[in-house]
Scaffold this motif. Sequence first.
Motif, PDB file in Angstrom:
ATOM      1  N   VAL A   6       0.863  -1.194   0.000  1.00 48.50           N
ATOM      2  CA  VAL A   6       0.000   0.000   0.000  1.00 48.50           C
ATOM      3  C   VAL A   6       0.894   1.237   0.000  1.00 48.50           C
ATOM      4  O   VAL A   6       1.638   1.467   0.952  1.00 48.50           O
ATOM      5  CB  VAL A   6      -0.957   0.018   1.209  1.00 48.50           C
ATOM      6  CG1 VAL A   6      -1.955   1.152   1.062  1.00 48.50           C
ATOM      7  CG2 VAL A   6      -1.664  -1.312   1.361  1.00 48.50           C
ATOM      8  N   GLY A   9       5.206   4.375  -3.996  1.00 55.21           N
ATOM      9  CA  GLY A   9       6.222   5.409  -4.208  1.00 55.21           C
ATOM     10  C   GLY A   9       7.606   4.821  -4.337  1.00 55.21           C
ATOM     11  O   GLY A   9       7.785   3.726  -4.892  1.00 55.21           O
ATOM     12  N   LEU A  32      -3.603   7.481  -5.293  1.00 54.04           N
ATOM     13  CA  LEU A  32      -3.510   8.444  -6.399  1.00 54.04           C
ATOM     14  C   LEU A  32      -3.836   7.742  -7.718  1.00 54.04           C
ATOM     15  O   LEU A  32      -3.024   6.955  -8.216  1.00 54.04           O
ATOM     16  CB  LEU A  32      -2.108   9.043  -6.485  1.00 54.04           C
ATOM     17  CG  LEU A  32      -1.662   9.987  -5.384  1.00 54.04           C
ATOM     18  CD1 LEU A  32      -0.244  10.462  -5.651  1.00 54.04           C
ATOM     19  CD2 LEU A  32      -2.614  11.167  -5.268  1.00 54.04           C
ATOM     20  N   THR A  92       5.703   9.264   5.487  1.00 54.10           N
ATOM     21  CA  THR A  92       5.611   9.761   6.862  1.00 54.10           C
ATOM     22  C   THR A  92       6.342  11.098   6.891  1.00 54.10           C
ATOM     23  O   THR A  92       7.449  11.191   7.433  1.00 54.10           O
ATOM     24  CB  THR A  92       6.246   8.769   7.856  1.00 54.10           C
ATOM     25  OG1 THR A  92       7.497   8.296   7.316  1.00 54.10           O
ATOM     26  CG2 THR A  92       5.357   7.588   8.121  1.00 54.10           C
ATOM     27  N   SER A 130       6.922   1.745   6.248  1.00 52.13           N
ATOM     28  CA  SER A 130       7.181   3.181   6.399  1.00 52.13           C
ATOM     29  C   SER A 130       8.061   3.392   7.623  1.00 52.13           C
ATOM     30  O   SER A 130       8.031   2.597   8.564  1.00 52.13           O
ATOM     31  CB  SER A 130       5.866   3.931   6.617  1.00 52.13           C
ATOM     32  OG  SER A 130       4.985   3.717   5.551  1.00 52.13           O
ATOM     33  N   THR A 131       8.837   4.477   7.614  1.00 52.31           N
ATOM     34  CA  THR A 131       9.667   4.809   8.774  1.00 52.31           C
ATOM     35  C   THR A 131       8.789   5.530   9.796  1.00 52.31           C
ATOM     36  O   THR A 131       8.254   6.598   9.505  1.00 52.31           O
ATOM     37  CB  THR A 131      10.833   5.722   8.329  1.00 52.31           C
ATOM     38  OG1 THR A 131      11.542   5.057   7.289  1.00 52.31           O
ATOM     39  CG2 THR A 131      11.764   6.026   9.488  1.00 52.31           C
ATOM     40  N   LYS A 229      15.714   1.855  12.842  1.00 52.68           N
ATOM     41  CA  LYS A 229      15.703   2.570  11.562  1.00 52.68           C
ATOM     42  C   LYS A 229      16.141   4.035  11.748  1.00 52.68           C
ATOM     43  O   LYS A 229      16.954   4.562  10.978  1.00 52.68           O
ATOM     44  CB  LYS A 229      14.297   2.483  10.958  1.00 52.68           C
ATOM     45  CG  LYS A 229      14.052   3.370   9.770  1.00 52.68           C
ATOM     46  CD  LYS A 229      14.896   2.979   8.563  1.00 52.68           C
ATOM     47  CE  LYS A 229      14.833   4.070   7.505  1.00 52.68           C
ATOM     48  NZ  LYS A 229      15.690   3.817   6.368  1.00 52.68           N
ATOM     49  N   CYS A 284      14.654  11.018   3.399  1.00 55.38           N
ATOM     50  CA  CYS A 284      14.868  10.262   4.638  1.00 55.38           C
ATOM     51  C   CYS A 284      15.749  10.956   5.666  1.00 55.38           C
ATOM     52  O   CYS A 284      15.287  11.261   6.759  1.00 55.38           O
ATOM     53  CB  CYS A 284      15.431   8.894   4.295  1.00 55.38           C
ATOM     54  SG  CYS A 284      14.245   7.906   3.379  1.00 55.38           S
ATOM     55  N   LYS A 287      14.402  14.314   7.283  1.00 53.52           N
ATOM     56  CA  LYS A 287      13.151  14.080   8.010  1.00 53.52           C
ATOM     57  C   LYS A 287      13.382  13.175   9.223  1.00 53.52           C
ATOM     58  O   LYS A 287      12.872  13.442  10.310  1.00 53.52           O
ATOM     59  CB  LYS A 287      12.158  13.449   7.019  1.00 53.52           C
ATOM     60  CG  LYS A 287      11.076  12.607   7.594  1.00 53.52           C
ATOM     61  CD  LYS A 287      10.138  12.149   6.516  1.00 53.52           C
ATOM     62  CE  LYS A 287      10.442  10.764   5.964  1.00 53.52           C
ATOM     63  NZ  LYS A 287      10.286   9.651   6.873  1.00 53.52           N
TER      64      LYS A 287
HETATM   65  N1  LIG Z   1      12.468   6.910  -0.244  1.00 49.32           N
HETATM   66  C1  LIG Z   1      13.366   6.195   0.403  1.00 49.32           C
HETATM   67  O1  LIG Z   1      14.512   6.074  -0.011  1.00 49.32           O
HETATM   68  C2  LIG Z   1      13.017   5.498   1.684  1.00 49.32           C
HETATM   69  C3  LIG Z   1      13.929   4.586   2.242  1.00 49.32           C
HETATM   70  C4  LIG Z   1      13.598   3.947   3.425  1.00 49.32           C
HETATM   71  C5  LIG Z   1      12.393   4.226   4.043  1.00 49.32           C
HETATM   72  N2  LIG Z   1      11.527   5.140   3.498  1.00 49.32           N
HETATM   73  C6  LIG Z   1      10.262   5.385   4.183  1.00 49.32           C
HETATM   74  O2  LIG Z   1       9.243   4.705   3.471  1.00 49.32           O
HETATM   75  C7  LIG Z   1       8.013   5.442   3.495  1.00 49.32           C
HETATM   76  C8  LIG Z   1       7.551   5.721   2.074  1.00 49.32           C
HETATM   77  O3  LIG Z   1       8.529   6.540   1.432  1.00 49.32           O
HETATM   78  P1  LIG Z   1       8.450   6.853  -0.128  1.00 49.32           P
HETATM   79  O4  LIG Z   1       9.687   7.613  -0.445  1.00 49.32           O
HETATM   80  O5  LIG Z   1       8.140   5.630  -0.888  1.00 49.32           O
HETATM   81  O6  LIG Z   1       7.171   7.824  -0.171  1.00 49.32           O
HETATM   82  P2  LIG Z   1       6.390   8.318  -1.478  1.00 49.32           P
HETATM   83  O7  LIG Z   1       5.819   9.634  -1.108  1.00 49.32           O
HETATM   84  O8  LIG Z   1       7.266   8.206  -2.676  1.00 49.32           O
HETATM   85  O9  LIG Z   1       5.229   7.248  -1.660  1.00 49.32           O
HETATM   86  C9  LIG Z   1       4.172   7.119  -0.795  1.00 49.32           C
HETATM   87  C10 LIG Z   1       2.954   6.715  -1.599  1.00 49.32           C
HETATM   88  O10 LIG Z   1       1.908   6.399  -0.702  1.00 49.32           O
HETATM   89  C11 LIG Z   1       0.688   6.776  -1.307  1.00 49.32           C
HETATM   90  N3  LIG Z   1      -0.382   6.854  -0.320  1.00 49.32           N
HETATM   91  C12 LIG Z   1      -0.576   7.756   0.663  1.00 49.32           C
HETATM   92  N4  LIG Z   1      -1.708   7.484   1.344  1.00 49.32           N
HETATM   93  C13 LIG Z   1      -2.225   6.368   0.779  1.00 49.32           C
HETATM   94  C14 LIG Z   1      -3.391   5.593   1.023  1.00 49.32           C
HETATM   95  N5  LIG Z   1      -4.254   5.916   1.992  1.00 49.32           N
HETATM   96  N6  LIG Z   1      -3.636   4.515   0.254  1.00 49.32           N
HETATM   97  C15 LIG Z   1      -2.779   4.187  -0.744  1.00 49.32           C
HETATM   98  N7  LIG Z   1      -1.672   4.892  -1.025  1.00 49.32           N
HETATM   99  C16 LIG Z   1      -1.394   5.961  -0.275  1.00 49.32           C
HETATM  100  C17 LIG Z   1       1.012   8.100  -1.959  1.00 49.32           C
HETATM  101  O11 LIG Z   1       0.072   8.458  -2.946  1.00 49.32           O
HETATM  102  C18 LIG Z   1       2.422   7.815  -2.524  1.00 49.32           C
HETATM  103  O12 LIG Z   1       2.351   7.346  -3.845  1.00 49.32           O
HETATM  104  C19 LIG Z   1       8.310   6.686   4.320  1.00 49.32           C
HETATM  105  O13 LIG Z   1       7.973   6.459   5.654  1.00 49.32           O
HETATM  106  C20 LIG Z   1       9.820   6.847   4.191  1.00 49.32           C
HETATM  107  O14 LIG Z   1      10.383   7.539   5.282  1.00 49.32           O
HETATM  108  C21 LIG Z   1      11.814   5.763   2.325  1.00 49.32           C
END
Ligand SMILES: NC(=O)c1ccc[n+]([C@@H]2O[C@H](COP(=O)([O-])OP(=O)(O)OC[C@H]3O[C@@H](n4cnc5c(N)ncnc54)[C@H](O)[C@@H]3O)[C@@H](O)[C@H]2O)c1
Length: 474
Positions: A6, A9, A32, A92, A130-131, A229, A284, A287
């Motif tokens: 879910v 991204g 989305l 997050t 998610s973190t 994390k 990351c 934040k």
């Molecule tokens: N980007 C990284 O490199 C990375 C690495 C490790 C951990 N994280 C953690 O992972 C998590 C996600 O990061 P990301 O970079 O993929 O975020 P992102 O913003 O790229 O993706 C999040 C997705 O979640 C979707 N979303 C939000 N609410 C929703 C819902 N109710 N139902 C379905 N989809 C929904 C959004 O539309 C978006 O497409 C965060 O907590 C981040 O801190 C990210």
Amino acid sequence: MKIAMVGTGYVGLPQGAVFANVGNKVICVDCLEDRINEIKKFCDGQTNKLPVHESGLNELVLRNYSSKSLDFTTDINYAVKESDLIFLCVGTPANGDGSVNTQYVLNVAKEVGNAMNYADDIYKMIVIKSTVPPGTAKEVSKVLKNTTNNNFDIISNPEFLAQGEAVSGSHKPDRIVIGLPKEKYFGSLKADSKSVELRETFRKLYAPFNMKGEDKVFFMTNEDAELHKYIANTYLAAQIAITNEAANLAKKVGANWRRLSAPFKYDHRIGSFIHPSTGFGGSCFPKDVKAIVKVFEKEGVESKVISKIIPANEYQKLILNQSLNEFYDSNLKDKTFSIWGLSFKAETNDTRESSAIEIIADLLKKGAKVKAYDPEGVPDMKLKLSERQDISDLLENIEFFSTYTHNSKYDALKQSDGLMVLTEWMEFRQPDFMEIKKLLKIPIILDGRDLFKPEQMKELGFNYICIGNENILQ
Ligand SMILES: NC(=O)c1ccc[n+]([C@@H]2O[C@H](COP(=O)([O-])OP(=O)(O)OC[C@H]3O[C@@H](n4cnc5c(N)ncnc54)[C@H](O)[C@@H]3O)[C@@H](O)[C@H]2O)c1
């Protein structure tokens, strides 16, 4: 295994594709509609770009979509019904005060709980990728208990991918952290059947990525995993901050950072982030460090070191602008500067918290014009800059160049008063310096990634300003 991701991204999409690639049936969900449509158009061959740019991802998505092991939907009810493991991979983001906004995770938990009500006696494993700050797994559990009478377990499985290497990294993780509910973690000592089942499920899920060498799966409690994390990212961010500060000192005392730091690689106690830059960015490190500082405050534990990382990083973002300002005697008005690199690191189109945002904003505020090139990051950067109130009336002074508009990096150089290189994309590492010199009005390069050789720059007649070594001014 049958898995729902879910949030599609930077984490959910690559990890979903990687799970599908090793034989699982994966449904990626996003709220989305545009995002899901964009992915489906890509899968159906109508476009050639996914919303997430990651090396190797296009092929992986196409292959697994064609073999029907990977699917995309906006329908969370369908995804939950079809899956045994539900991964929460939503954002997050930081609240205004730096604390974490866990609302998206809690909202999804509610949606998942409701979606589980399609029948009685259902059991699902809800996995938080998610973190999230310590204590969130418990909150998610409360939300689910309020929305469904069906059974579930909440597992914390933080993600450690490095953007740009999400696909290769997910195939070869350096560790796999699995947080279990406290009672199930300790329950395992008595061979409690549920905790054994949980451990076996995650061992099986990650077995394809844990086959050679040492066992990389670490079981702990949810709270341990959540904090692990944050501390991991804090260690990494701290090292970058120390490297940058030390490199600034090296420059001041006439030492050469590249030379003096090279032997650090052979001290296994020192990490690998020894290349100076204009600070860390991305979704990351900034934040997560802000978030952990807030946790210290909330818990009444004093932080004397970790709380200094973000201010140090903000200072570093404008370190090249200071040098540029000095070079032009504090008069940047009506000058034009070219920027190569907008994404916060190479091999990603993500510009979240990229130092380029602050660098561009500062130049525009000083009356300069900017020509900005990035192979992948332009659409995202346009969005980020449009959100900045403080430069809203200056945006006409920036011109973008990218592969999307069939421009090369050299198109962004004509009649510029200097070039800043801010991202370590491969295509910037060995450019045609004679072409650069021909196109620039003034031959000055500011190297924010420690990419070029000072001796070569001198020989070619460039003014060269980098981080960690003396300026070459000629
Ligand atoms: N980007 C990284 O490199 C990375 C690495 C490790 C951990 N994280 C953690 O992972 C998590 C996600 O990061 P990301 O970079 O993929 O975020 P992102 O913003 O790229 O993706 C999040 C997705 O979640 C979707 N979303 C939000 N609410 C929703 C819902 N109710 N139902 C379905 N989809 C929904 C959004 O539309 C978006 O497409 C965060 O907590 C981040 O801190 C990210």
